[in-house]
Write a protein that holds these residues in place. Structure first.
Motif, mmCIF file in Angstrom:
data_model
loop_
_atom_site.group_PDB
_atom_site.id
_atom_site.type_symbol
_atom_site.label_atom_id
_atom_site.label_comp_id
_atom_site.label_asym_id
_atom_site.label_seq_id
_atom_site.Cartn_x
_atom_site.Cartn_y
_atom_site.Cartn_z
ATOM 1 N N TYR A 108 -0.893 11.130 -15.634
ATOM 2 C CA TYR A 108 -1.046 10.494 -15.936
ATOM 3 C C TYR A 108 -1.564 9.636 -14.819
ATOM 4 O O TYR A 108 -2.688 8.626 -14.720
ATOM 5 C CB TYR A 108 0.748 9.924 -16.270
ATOM 6 C CG TYR A 108 -0.474 8.361 -16.430
ATOM 7 C CD1 TYR A 108 0.136 7.647 -17.805
ATOM 8 C CD2 TYR A 108 0.314 7.053 -15.821
ATOM 9 C CE1 TYR A 108 -0.157 6.361 -18.132
ATOM 10 C CE2 TYR A 108 0.226 5.752 -15.849
ATOM 11 C CZ TYR A 108 0.451 5.913 -17.174
ATOM 12 O OH TYR A 108 -0.538 4.594 -17.809
ATOM 13 N N LYS A 170 -12.078 10.859 5.217
ATOM 14 C CA LYS A 170 -10.448 11.462 4.836
ATOM 15 C C LYS A 170 -10.411 12.134 6.065
ATOM 16 O O LYS A 170 -9.258 12.299 6.158
ATOM 17 C CB LYS A 170 -10.330 10.667 4.062
ATOM 18 C CG LYS A 170 -10.584 10.189 3.223
ATOM 19 C CD LYS A 170 -9.824 10.375 1.480
ATOM 20 C CE LYS A 170 -10.666 8.962 0.797
ATOM 21 N NZ LYS A 170 -9.223 8.222 0.653
ATOM 22 N N VAL A 210 -17.068 6.942 2.235
ATOM 23 C CA VAL A 210 -15.826 6.460 1.366
ATOM 24 C C VAL A 210 -16.410 5.826 0.714
ATOM 25 O O VAL A 210 -16.298 5.838 -0.645
ATOM 26 C CB VAL A 210 -14.101 6.594 1.653
ATOM 27 C CG1 VAL A 210 -13.837 6.942 2.702
ATOM 28 C CG2 VAL A 210 -14.752 5.304 2.751
ATOM 29 N N GLU B 36 3.961 5.332 -18.549
ATOM 30 C CA GLU B 36 3.625 4.922 -17.984
ATOM 31 C C GLU B 36 4.714 3.866 -18.056
ATOM 32 O O GLU B 36 5.049 3.578 -16.617
ATOM 33 C CB GLU B 36 3.035 4.174 -19.594
ATOM 34 C CG GLU B 36 2.102 2.514 -19.758
ATOM 35 C CD GLU B 36 1.251 2.732 -20.382
ATOM 36 O OE1 GLU B 36 0.971 1.081 -20.677
ATOM 37 O OE2 GLU B 36 0.972 3.904 -21.142
ATOM 38 N N PHE B 39 5.754 5.653 -14.224
ATOM 39 C CA PHE B 39 4.580 5.358 -13.323
ATOM 40 C C PHE B 39 5.161 3.630 -13.341
ATOM 41 O O PHE B 39 5.387 3.466 -11.595
ATOM 42 C CB PHE B 39 3.035 5.132 -13.876
ATOM 43 C CG PHE B 39 2.135 4.803 -12.951
ATOM 44 C CD1 PHE B 39 2.015 5.679 -12.035
ATOM 45 C CD2 PHE B 39 2.066 3.602 -12.827
ATOM 46 C CE1 PHE B 39 0.326 6.112 -11.436
ATOM 47 C CE2 PHE B 39 0.921 3.556 -12.024
ATOM 48 C CZ PHE B 39 0.302 4.782 -11.487
ATOM 49 N N THR B 159 -12.458 -0.774 -3.070
ATOM 50 C CA THR B 159 -13.307 0.091 -2.749
ATOM 51 C C THR B 159 -12.760 1.312 -2.081
ATOM 52 O O THR B 159 -11.831 1.052 -1.441
ATOM 53 C CB THR B 159 -14.096 -0.042 -1.685
ATOM 54 O OG1 THR B 159 -14.790 -2.167 -2.240
ATOM 55 C CG2 THR B 159 -14.962 0.252 -1.743
ATOM 56 N N PRO B 160 -12.431 2.480 -3.025
ATOM 57 C CA PRO B 160 -12.210 3.378 -2.000
ATOM 58 C C PRO B 160 -12.189 3.609 -0.466
ATOM 59 O O PRO B 160 -13.120 3.209 -0.477
ATOM 60 C CB PRO B 160 -12.733 4.869 -3.113
ATOM 61 C CG PRO B 160 -13.723 4.666 -4.483
ATOM 62 C CD PRO B 160 -13.323 2.784 -3.993
ATOM 63 N N GLY B 161 -11.396 4.428 0.687
ATOM 64 C CA GLY B 161 -11.850 4.488 1.794
ATOM 65 C C GLY B 161 -11.501 3.438 2.539
ATOM 66 O O GLY B 161 -10.672 3.024 3.342
ATOM 67 N N LEU B 162 -11.932 1.757 1.461
ATOM 68 C CA LEU B 162 -11.211 0.788 2.299
ATOM 69 C C LEU B 162 -9.969 -0.619 2.234
ATOM 70 O O LEU B 162 -8.987 -0.323 2.274
ATOM 71 C CB LEU B 162 -12.960 -0.587 2.087
ATOM 72 C CG LEU B 162 -14.027 0.717 3.208
ATOM 73 C CD1 LEU B 162 -14.925 -0.351 2.755
ATOM 74 C CD2 LEU B 162 -13.718 0.483 4.543
ATOM 75 N N GLU B 165 -7.356 1.727 -0.306
ATOM 76 C CA GLU B 165 -6.099 1.650 1.614
ATOM 77 C C GLU B 165 -4.873 1.442 1.485
ATOM 78 O O GLU B 165 -4.064 1.663 1.553
ATOM 79 C CB GLU B 165 -6.533 1.455 3.261
ATOM 80 C CG GLU B 165 -8.281 2.479 3.003
ATOM 81 C CD GLU B 165 -7.697 4.489 3.605
ATOM 82 O OE1 GLU B 165 -7.303 4.386 4.417
ATOM 83 O OE2 GLU B 165 -8.301 4.774 2.600
ATOM 84 N N ASP B 168 -4.008 4.034 -1.428
ATOM 85 C CA ASP B 168 -3.742 5.273 -0.530
ATOM 86 C C ASP B 168 -2.843 5.813 0.724
ATOM 87 O O ASP B 168 -3.390 6.536 1.512
ATOM 88 C CB ASP B 168 -5.120 5.633 -0.369
ATOM 89 C CG ASP B 168 -6.424 5.286 -1.771
ATOM 90 O OD1 ASP B 168 -5.192 5.369 -2.872
ATOM 91 O OD2 ASP B 168 -6.967 5.200 -1.982
ATOM 92 N N LYS B 171 0.467 5.003 5.996
ATOM 93 C CA LYS B 171 0.626 4.663 7.288
ATOM 94 C C LYS B 171 0.279 3.154 7.035
ATOM 95 O O LYS B 171 1.401 2.270 7.837
ATOM 96 C CB LYS B 171 -0.041 4.661 7.937
ATOM 97 C CG LYS B 171 -0.243 6.322 8.286
ATOM 98 C CD LYS B 171 0.156 6.317 9.285
ATOM 99 C CE LYS B 171 0.991 7.585 10.101
ATOM 100 N NZ LYS B 171 0.520 8.437 8.417
ATOM 101 N N THR B 210 -8.729 -2.748 8.225
ATOM 102 C CA THR B 210 -10.773 -2.034 9.302
ATOM 103 C C THR B 210 -11.429 -2.728 7.930
ATOM 104 O O THR B 210 -11.748 -1.327 6.799
ATOM 105 C CB THR B 210 -10.496 -1.110 10.255
ATOM 106 O OG1 THR B 210 -9.672 -1.283 11.093
ATOM 107 C CG2 THR B 210 -12.111 -1.782 11.323
#
Lengths: 237, 242
Positions: A108, A170, A210, B36, B39, B159-162, B165, B168, B171, B210
Motif C-alpha cells: 500500500y 537528496k 528532484v 487503507e 494507513f 512537488t517531490p523534493g520541494l 517535504e 517526506d 526534520k 526552501t
C-alpha cells in the motif's frame, strides 16, 4: 521415432535461440525504448526522483508490456483490424488494473507513492508501440520476450536516472527500503556529514535534481554517452 | 470481417476482462481495506510519535499493533462547530475530506483523544490547499491543549523534493514539537511557517520549506483555519479542566 520427434521440435522452436536473445537484449541498448525509440519519456521524468518508486514502476511496466504483448499476439489473428486499437487498450487496461489491485493489497505505501502513475501506464507509448510494431505480427513467445525486453530497457534507464537524481538531489539511495543508505547531507545521519567534514563543507544537495526537468537533462546526457559508445546508432543521413 | 463478428469479438473480450477484474477485486478488497484503515490510523498516531508504547517509532510498530493500540487507547469523538461533543465515538468513520467541504458551521469533525497514561494527547485532523492540490494532516496537542506534541502531514500532488517535504522530511515535522498555539495572554495565534527561518526561541513559528513558498503558505493557512475551527472545543475542554 521418439528421437526424431524431439529433434523436430527442437529445430522448429528453440526456447532461447539467437533471435530470442536478441529480442530480449536489444531493447537494453541498441533499441532502447527511451534513449533510441524515445517513448515513455513522460513517466521517466515523473517517477524517477527516487529509486524505490522507479524500481516498482519498472517492474509494473515490464509486467504490462510482457503480458499485453503475449495476449495480443495470441489474439492477433482474431482481432478485427477495425477495432484493434480498442482491443489492445482493453488488454492493457486490464493488466494495469491487475497491477493496481495487487499493489493496493500487498504494498500500500508504494501504491500511495506512485498513485496516478500506475494508472498512466495505460498511456505509456512503449506498451502500445510494441503491440502495434511487434505483437500484431509475431508469435506469442517472441512477442512476450520482446515485451519483457522493452520493459527491462525502460526500467534500466529509469533506475539509472533515479540513482543520479536521488544521490545528488537528496544525498540518499534506496530511501524507503530496508537497504536505505544516507550518503551525503548536512547532519550526522549521513556518511559524509557536510556540516562537520572539512572536505565537503561546500557541498549542498541540488534541488534541481528532484524536479522532473533534471531527468530530461540526465536522459539527454545518457543518449549522448550511448551514441558515443555505440556509433551505429548515429543517424548518418 | 463482418460487423457481427466485430461486435461479438468486442463483447466477449470486454466480458472476459470485466469478469476477471471483478473476481480479482473481490479477492483483494479485504486486504486493500485493511491497508487503507491502517494507513489512516498510522497517520493519526504518527502525530503522537514520542508517546507510542515502548518508545518505538511509528514505523517500528507492526500493522496489528497499530490497529490494537488505536482500538484500546484512542477515543474518537465527534464535535461540532460550537465545540459540543456530538458523539462519544464513531469519529474514525468520518471522511474528513468530504466534511471539510461543507460550510464551517455545519461540519461535524472527529477529535482523537490518545489516552497515554501520563500525557493525554488531543489529535485534530486538518485539511487545506497546497500549491497543486489538497494537503492534510493531523496535529496533536498535549494535555494543556496548547503545546504541540507532534504533527504529520500528507498531500495529494505537491512537488517531490520541494512541497512534498512536508511529508517526506521528518526534520520538518519535528520542528513543531514544543511549539505553542496560544500566546502568554491565552490568545490564539496558531503556528506560522516563516520563510528564511523562524527566529530562535519563537514559540509560534517554524522554518518554512526552501523553494516551496506556496506549499508553506498553504500549511500555515491550514493550521490557522483548522485550529480556529476546533477552538470552541478546545476552550470548552480547558474550561472543564479548571
Amino acid at each position: 521415432m521418439a528421437d526424431t520427434a524431439v529433434k523436430e521440435v527442437k529445430k522448429r522452436e528453440p526456447l532461447l535461440g539467437k533471435k530470442e536473445r536478441k529480442l530480449l537484449l536489444d531493447p537494453l541498448n541498441d533499441n532502447n525504448p527511451i534513449t533510441v525509440q524515445v517513448l515513455g519519456i513522460c513517466s521517466a521524468l515523473a517517477v524517477t526522483s527516487m529509486v524505490l518508486p522507479s524500481v516498482v514502476m519498472a517492474v509494473a511496466v515490464t509486467f504490462v508490456t510482457g503480458f499485453s504483448n503475449l495476449f495480443v499476439s495470441l489474439l492477433r489473428r482474431r482481432i478485427p483490424k477495425q477495432v484493434r486499437m480498442i482491443a489492445q487498450l482493453v488488454i492493457i487496461a486490464f493488466l494495469v488494473t491487475v497491477v493496481e489491485l495487487l499493489l493496493k493489497a500487498y504494498n500500500y505505501p508504494v501504491y500511495k507513492q506512485l498513485s496516478v502513475y500506475i494508472g498512466l501506464i495505460i498511456t505509456n507509448c512503449i506498451v502500445m508501440g510494441r503491440l502495434e510494431a511487434f505483437a500484431m505480427a509475431n508469435k506469442p513467445w517472441q512477442s512476450f520476450l520482446d515485451g519483457i525486453g522493452n520493459g527491462l530497457g525502460y526500467g534500466a534507464i529509469l533506475i539509472v536516472v533515479a540513482v543520479v537524481r536521488e544521490l545528488f538531489g537528496k544525498g540518499s539511495l534506496f530511501a524507503g527500503t530496508p537497504i536505505a543508505l544516507n550518503i551525503i547531507g548536512p547532519n550526522a545521519d549521513y556518511w559524509i556529514d557536510t556540516s562537520s567534514n572539512p572536505w565537503f563543507s561546500w557541498y549542498v544537495n541540488n534541488n534541481l535534481m528532484v524536479l522532473p526537468i533534471a531527468a530530461m537533462f540526465i536522459i539527454g546526457i545518457l543518449i549522448w554517452i550511448q551514441r558515443t559508445v555505440n556509433p551505429k546508432l548515429v543517424d548518418v543521413s | 470481417m463482418s460487423n457481427s463478428y466485430i461486435l461479438t469479438f468486442t463483447f466477449i473480450l470486454t466480458a472476459v476482462v470485466a469478469l476477471s477484474l471483478t473476481v480479482l477485486r473481490q479477492a483483494t478488497e479485504p486486504m486493500a481495506e485493511k491497508n487503507e484503515e491502517l494507513f489512516k490510523k498510522k497517520a493519526i498516531l504518527a502525530a503522537v510519535k514520542d508517546y507510542l508504547p515502548g518508545g518505538k517509532s511509528i514505523d517500528e510498530l507492526s500493522g496489528d499493533e497499530i490497529l490494537s493500540l488505536f482500538d484500546e487507547q484512542v477515543q474518537d469523538l465527534i464535535v461540532d462547530a460550537a465545540g459540543k461533543v456530538v458523539a462519544e465515538d464513531g469519529g474514525e468513520n468520518i471522511e474528513v475530506a468530504k466534511v471539510w467541504k461543507e460550510a464551517p458551521e455545519k461540519r461535524q469533525l472527529p477529535v482523537y483523544i490518545y489516552k497515554h497514561p501520563e500525557h493525554t494527547c488531543y489529535i485534530f485532523p486538518m485539511r487545506g490547499k497546497g500549491l497543486w492540490d489538497d494537503i492534510w494532516g493531523n496535529i496533536a496537542l498535549g494535555p494543556d491543549l496548547n503545546e504541540v506534541v507532534g504533527v504529520a502531514f500528507d498531500h495529494k500532488a505537491e512537488t517531490p523534493g520541494l512541497g512534498a517535504e512536508i511529508k517526506d522530511n521528518p526534520k520538518f515535522a519535528e520542528q513543531f514539537a514544543g511549539k505553542k498555539i496560544f500566546d502568554e495572554q491565552g490568545q490564539f495565534v496558531s503556528i506560522v511557517l516563516k520563510k528564511g527561518g523562524a527566529a530562535p526561541g519563537d514559540e509560534h513559528a517554524v522554518d518554512a520549506i526552501t523553494g516551496a513558498t506556496l506549499t508553506s503558505d498553504g500549511v500555515t493557512a491550514m493550521l490557522k483555519d483548522a485550529l480556529s475551527w476546533y477552538l470552541p472545543y478546545i476552550e470548552s475542554v480547558k474550561a472543564g479542566k479548571k
